[in-house]
Design a protein around this motif. Structure first.
Motif, PDB file in Angstrom:
ATOM      1  N   SER A 174      30.152  41.134  41.737  1.00 11.22           N
ATOM      2  CA  SER A 174      31.429  41.458  41.111  1.00 11.22           C
ATOM      3  C   SER A 174      32.270  42.416  41.940  1.00 11.22           C
ATOM      4  O   SER A 174      33.447  42.158  42.193  1.00 11.22           O
ATOM      5  CB  SER A 174      31.185  42.069  39.720  1.00 11.22           C
ATOM      6  OG  SER A 174      32.396  42.544  39.158  1.00 11.22           O
ATOM      7  N   ASN A 175      31.691  43.526  42.380  1.00 10.25           N
ATOM      8  CA  ASN A 175      32.470  44.549  43.065  1.00 10.25           C
ATOM      9  C   ASN A 175      32.226  44.551  44.566  1.00 10.25           C
ATOM     10  O   ASN A 175      32.531  45.529  45.257  1.00 10.25           O
ATOM     11  CB  ASN A 175      32.152  45.936  42.495  1.00 10.25           C
ATOM     12  CG  ASN A 175      33.203  46.967  42.864  1.00 10.25           C
ATOM     13  OD1 ASN A 175      34.380  46.646  43.042  1.00 10.25           O
ATOM     14  ND2 ASN A 175      32.787  48.218  42.998  1.00 10.25           N
ATOM     15  N   LEU A 176      31.691  43.451  45.093  1.00 10.58           N
ATOM     16  CA  LEU A 176      31.414  43.337  46.526  1.00 10.58           C
ATOM     17  C   LEU A 176      31.970  42.026  47.064  1.00 10.58           C
ATOM     18  O   LEU A 176      31.386  41.395  47.946  1.00 10.58           O
ATOM     19  CB  LEU A 176      29.901  43.425  46.782  1.00 10.58           C
ATOM     20  CG  LEU A 176      29.214  44.733  46.354  1.00 10.58           C
ATOM     21  CD1 LEU A 176      27.706  44.610  46.481  1.00 10.58           C
ATOM     22  CD2 LEU A 176      29.725  45.906  47.188  1.00 10.58           C
ATOM     23  N   GLY A 177      33.118  41.636  46.522  1.00  8.59           N
ATOM     24  CA  GLY A 177      33.720  40.350  46.869  1.00  8.59           C
ATOM     25  C   GLY A 177      34.521  40.388  48.157  1.00  8.59           C
ATOM     26  O   GLY A 177      34.269  41.200  49.051  1.00  8.59           O
ATOM     27  N   LEU A 178      35.548  39.517  48.250  1.00  3.50           N
ATOM     28  CA  LEU A 178      36.288  39.338  49.490  1.00  3.50           C
ATOM     29  C   LEU A 178      37.069  40.593  49.864  1.00  3.50           C
ATOM     30  O   LEU A 178      37.830  41.134  49.076  1.00  3.50           O
ATOM     31  CB  LEU A 178      37.246  38.151  49.356  1.00  3.50           C
ATOM     32  CG  LEU A 178      36.594  36.786  49.079  1.00  3.50           C
ATOM     33  CD1 LEU A 178      37.665  35.714  49.009  1.00  3.50           C
ATOM     34  CD2 LEU A 178      35.549  36.450  50.136  1.00  3.50           C
ATOM     35  N   GLU A 179      36.873  41.048  51.102  1.00  2.00           N
ATOM     36  CA  GLU A 179      37.572  42.228  51.622  1.00  2.00           C
ATOM     37  C   GLU A 179      38.388  41.895  52.869  1.00  2.00           C
ATOM     38  O   GLU A 179      39.275  42.667  53.245  1.00  2.00           O
ATOM     39  CB  GLU A 179      36.567  43.323  51.972  1.00  2.00           C
ATOM     40  CG  GLU A 179      35.903  43.963  50.779  1.00  2.00           C
ATOM     41  CD  GLU A 179      36.707  45.142  50.222  1.00  2.00           C
ATOM     42  OE1 GLU A 179      37.548  45.682  50.946  1.00  2.00           O
ATOM     43  OE2 GLU A 179      36.465  45.505  49.058  1.00  2.00           O
ATOM     44  N   CYS A 180      38.075  40.803  53.504  1.00  2.00           N
ATOM     45  CA  CYS A 180      38.767  40.383  54.732  1.00  2.00           C
ATOM     46  C   CYS A 180      39.388  39.015  54.493  1.00  2.00           C
ATOM     47  O   CYS A 180      38.744  38.122  53.936  1.00  2.00           O
ATOM     48  CB  CYS A 180      37.767  40.330  55.892  1.00  2.00           C
ATOM     49  SG  CYS A 180      38.111  39.091  57.162  1.00  2.00           S
ATOM     50  N   LEU A 181      40.642  38.850  54.877  1.00  2.00           N
ATOM     51  CA  LEU A 181      41.339  37.572  54.752  1.00  2.00           C
ATOM     52  C   LEU A 181      42.282  37.452  55.936  1.00  2.00           C
ATOM     53  O   LEU A 181      43.099  38.341  56.178  1.00  2.00           O
ATOM     54  CB  LEU A 181      42.116  37.526  53.433  1.00  2.00           C
ATOM     55  CG  LEU A 181      42.592  36.162  52.923  1.00  2.00           C
ATOM     56  CD1 LEU A 181      41.398  35.251  52.655  1.00  2.00           C
ATOM     57  CD2 LEU A 181      43.416  36.345  51.651  1.00  2.00           C
ATOM     58  N   GLN A 182      42.161  36.366  56.685  1.00  2.00           N
ATOM     59  CA  GLN A 182      42.972  36.202  57.889  1.00  2.00           C
ATOM     60  C   GLN A 182      43.262  34.723  58.114  1.00  2.00           C
ATOM     61  O   GLN A 182      42.347  33.896  58.073  1.00  2.00           O
ATOM     62  CB  GLN A 182      42.232  36.769  59.104  1.00  2.00           C
ATOM     63  CG  GLN A 182      42.942  36.551  60.418  1.00  2.00           C
ATOM     64  CD  GLN A 182      44.240  37.327  60.531  1.00  2.00           C
ATOM     65  OE1 GLN A 182      44.283  38.522  60.255  1.00  2.00           O
ATOM     66  NE2 GLN A 182      45.306  36.656  60.928  1.00  2.00           N
ATOM     67  N   ALA A 183      44.535  34.386  58.324  1.00  2.00           N
ATOM     68  CA  ALA A 183      44.909  33.015  58.673  1.00  2.00           C
ATOM     69  C   ALA A 183      44.632  32.794  60.151  1.00  2.00           C
ATOM     70  O   ALA A 183      44.984  33.624  60.990  1.00  2.00           O
ATOM     71  CB  ALA A 183      46.378  32.780  58.354  1.00  2.00           C
ATOM     72  N   MET A 184      44.008  31.690  60.475  1.00  2.00           N
ATOM     73  CA  MET A 184      43.699  31.395  61.862  1.00  2.00           C
ATOM     74  C   MET A 184      44.968  30.986  62.608  1.00  2.00           C
ATOM     75  O   MET A 184      45.797  30.240  62.087  1.00  2.00           O
ATOM     76  CB  MET A 184      42.654  30.287  61.947  1.00  2.00           C
ATOM     77  CG  MET A 184      41.277  30.733  61.481  1.00  2.00           C
ATOM     78  SD  MET A 184      40.544  32.049  62.532  1.00  2.00           S
ATOM     79  CE  MET A 184      41.013  33.546  61.654  1.00  2.00           C
ATOM     80  N   PRO A 185      45.146  31.501  63.829  1.00  2.00           N
ATOM     81  CA  PRO A 185      46.394  31.270  64.556  1.00  2.00           C
ATOM     82  C   PRO A 185      46.582  29.828  64.976  1.00  2.00           C
ATOM     83  O   PRO A 185      45.608  29.095  65.211  1.00  2.00           O
ATOM     84  CB  PRO A 185      46.252  32.189  65.768  1.00  2.00           C
ATOM     85  CG  PRO A 185      44.792  32.407  65.933  1.00  2.00           C
ATOM     86  CD  PRO A 185      44.206  32.361  64.555  1.00  2.00           C
ATOM     87  N   LYS A 186      47.847  29.435  65.064  1.00  2.00           N
ATOM     88  CA  LYS A 186      48.185  28.105  65.566  1.00  2.00           C
ATOM     89  C   LYS A 186      47.692  27.957  66.994  1.00  2.00           C
ATOM     90  O   LYS A 186      47.741  28.890  67.787  1.00  2.00           O
ATOM     91  CB  LYS A 186      49.697  27.888  65.490  1.00  2.00           C
ATOM     92  CG  LYS A 186      50.237  27.843  64.076  1.00  2.00           C
ATOM     93  CD  LYS A 186      51.745  27.693  64.061  1.00  2.00           C
ATOM     94  CE  LYS A 186      52.264  27.532  62.646  1.00  2.00           C
ATOM     95  NZ  LYS A 186      51.914  28.680  61.774  1.00  2.00           N
TER      96      LYS A 186
END
Length: 337
Positions: A174-186
């Motif tokens: 519950s409290n250890l979910g997604l912390e990093c989010l990055q779109a991959m470059p073209k």
């Protein structure tokens, strides 16, 4: 890859009445002159050169809890997300290369597709922010959801829609979910995909779970966990490296931070990623609960890392903004095209 101008200052449609209107706020800044107070003249720390820092505060009751940020290509305008489901944006001011303050501060609640704040659904705890083509993507912890906002069109008034995600994400703690989010470059082999990494959702080998969402080859990978560090954020550098910000905490040692560099080419389904350490720092340095990382470029082509801390709305913690220049392998300022 290094922040989009259209993402950070889109103006959007006319504002609705009441509490949903973006609010101008005063963000006050106290300069941090030395990253290591014990050696004030020292500038190089690992593969980074300290440019300067700020301790931030505001009388606005919703300011704080900054968990992720993206700095625009000009290195000044930024967009951030908070633990309470708010946007914060503004402009970093400089004297030379050192940050000196924050101007044009604004705050607004994140809205869902129904036009109501996401908190009305019991959603908050925005922990990760990505941008791609004028769209902003926000990962929400605890409920394990990712929202997509048409930020270039509607700015702080854009409304989030759910992004289809891998079923494994819903199984994170519950409290250890997604912390990093990055779109991959073209141009990369993963173009069109989102890379997401959990704080401490562990696989069978006790490594940290990561996910490739959408794109040509969705799947699950892992980041090797060591020394009790958890993932806090990530960003892509111009040299095709995924930079992963990590932090640790113990009551005996306090907080610490670390940044690792992982080749983008290694980020594939089934991989166990380790990379190389760029910097590590403990409570002897000017850090707090460092949770946000962004990459931008200067006019001279230098790669600049901007970090921000989450004060958890606590009287004993600080909101800190730090900036460093990334060095290349030869010890020069990284300025590859």
């Amino acid at each position: 890859m290094c922040g989009a101008l259209s993402l950070v200052y889109a103006q959007g449609a006319p504002a609705p009445a009441g509490s949903l209107v973006p609010t101008k706020i005063d963000i006050r800044a106290t300069p941090i002159e030395a990253f290591d107070p014990r050696e004030p003249a020292k500038k190089q720390f690992g593969s980074l050169i300290f440019r300067g820092g700020l301790v931030l505060s505001s009388p606005h009751k919703q300011f704080g809890g900054l968990s992720s940020l993206r700095v625009a290509a000009d290195g000044s305008r930024f967009l951030a997300v908070t633990d309470r489901g708010f946007w914060v944006r503004g402009r970093i001011t400089y004297r030379g290369e050192a940050p000196t303050g924050i101007a044009d501060g604004e705050i607004a609640p994140m809205l869902y597709s129904d036009g109501r704040p996401i908190t009305a659904r019991g959603w908050y705890d925005a922990e990760a922010l990505a941008e791609d083509g004028g769209f902003a993507y926000v990962a929400l912890e605890r409920v394990h959801r990712i929202l997509k906002f048409d930020y270039a069109k509607r700015g702080l008034l854009s409304r989030g829609t759910l992004v289809p995600a891998l079923p494994e994400i819903a199984k994170l703690p519950s409290n250890l979910g997604l912390e990093c989010l990055q779109a991959m470059p073209k141009g990369s082999s993963l173009a069109g995909a989102l890379v997401a990494i959990s704080e401490r959702g562990l696989d069978d080998a006790h490594n940290i779970r990561g996910f490739l969402i959408g794109g040509p080859k969705p799947g699950v990978f892992s980041v090797k966990r060591s020394d009790d560090f958890d993932v806090a954020d990530c960003a892509v550098a111009p040299n095709s490296q995924l930079l992963v910000l990590e932090r640790s905490f113990s009551w005996r040692r306090g907080v610490a931070m670390r940044i690792r560099s992982i080749p983008l080419a290694d980020v594939v389904s089934g991989a166990v990623l380790e990379g190389t350490k760029l910097i590590s720092a403990d409570m002897g340095f000017e850090i707090d609960n460092m949770e946000g990382l962004s990459v931008s470029r200067t006019a001279k082509g230098e790669t600049v890392l901007t970090l921000v801390s989450d004060d958890n709305f606590s009287m004993i913690q600080r909101t800190i903004l730090l900036q460093f220049t990334l060095l290349d392998r030869d010890g020069a300022s990284a300025s590859r095209n």
